[in-house]
Scaffold this motif. Sequence first.
Motif: not given
Ligand code: 4AD
Length: 434
Positions: A170-172, A192-194, A223-225, A230-232, A356-359
Amino acid sequence: MGSPSFERASAAEVLSGTRGPMVELKGWAARKHTVGGLVFVLLRDGTGYIQVSVKKGTDSAGAFAAARASTKESAVEVRGTVRDDARAPGGKEVAASEFVVVSPADSWPITKTAVRSASYLFDKRHLSIRGPKAIAAMRIRAEVIGAAFDFFRENGFQLISAPTFVQAAVEGGSTLFSLDYFGKKVNLSQSAQFYEEAALAALQKVWIFQPAFRAEKSKTPKHLTEFWMIESEQAFADQQDNMRVQEGLLSKMVERVIANRSQDLKTLGRTMRQPPLPFPRMTYDEARELAKGEGYPFEWGEDIPTEAERAVSLTQKSPFFITDYPLSARSFYHMTYPDRPKVTKSADLIAPEGVGELATGGQRIHDHQELMSRISSQDLPAESFSWYLELRKFGMPPHSGFGIGVERTTRWIAGLRHIRSASLFPRTLSRVSP
Ligand code: 4AD
Ligand code: MG
């Protein structure tokens, strides 16, 4: 134990005055001190801390001796009478007539001299999670998740589940964990987006709460692995609708934590105020100008570098959106503006204070032809997106969605320095145990 005159109670109930005066408590001996013929044990039971005192001579069946011999973190049962005591934490204590060590503890390994590094605390995470700050962080995390369940229910989103073994990226491809699945290579889900996009044609508005896996080589405080996301995803909804859902959700999370977890915020030394709605929006171009002004220039088209995002985040007092990211910084499925083919209808939700980035969220391409040409223009293997593409042949309306990281959100709300403190048993580049 078992005399009916004692009422089973929790520390929180005793402190709030809803149980008593004759109570039975079960928990762990967090701290102990002895003053002459009096033993004070600070009992922790998951709801809070309550002081227990045992006086020599007034107890039955050796309670004083048991309390005096009890070691830190032993599991104990106590029966006694609640009384007001201004010197006790919370203003109340239980004068115990019975004190039983149910399961004793060895010498506690987490002492000031033993703890030389944060990494030691995480090596001993199975034990160190009993500390007040770890407990406060976990309770705030649970409140954040509970707020999401309520928010989505109140707004008509259906909870779904999706697989963890997946084939598509989904994300590369760079952050995929792959494993052997009966001789075939499969991946752990990054998002789980798809599956949500498939489910929205059945349920219109969906949400999901499950772990996501990323082989992040970066050792950073965000960053965690393995983390929870939470997705919507919503049908017949554009990117403006999508941002309204996100700000509503995050507001609710903050509101709930302020309302129900103020003591935990205090334990963590965190002051949190309700962010005003709507959240401010700035474009990627505006964020780029701001970052440049703060001394963090970057090229148009790049994803915003961590340092630049941090600098922009520090200029704001409450959460905000950065909108209109270049396509080159986004995944293939993002919809672009008809008159600006290099700019996506997307946004990141950014926390202030440098967090920084939450979503991340955006509007998806719903047209089959358009998605096909995007996939081929990015040299992606169309066959690995076959079912995702086929959705576009069977009534796929305009739709949008997002993913918000549970640990990142908890980290911000609870004011934690590092994301690992927002996870009970964090998984990072260098840690898969305990
Ligand atoms: O920005 P990301 O990669 O976006 C997606 O995965 C989309 N497909 C989501 C979607 O549109 N349904 O990941 C979404 C969020 C990030 O903004 C971040 O909060 C969290 O997931 N995230 C991580 N949190 C902790 N450790 C990591 N390695 C994270 N990678 C992403
Ligand atoms: Mg993102």
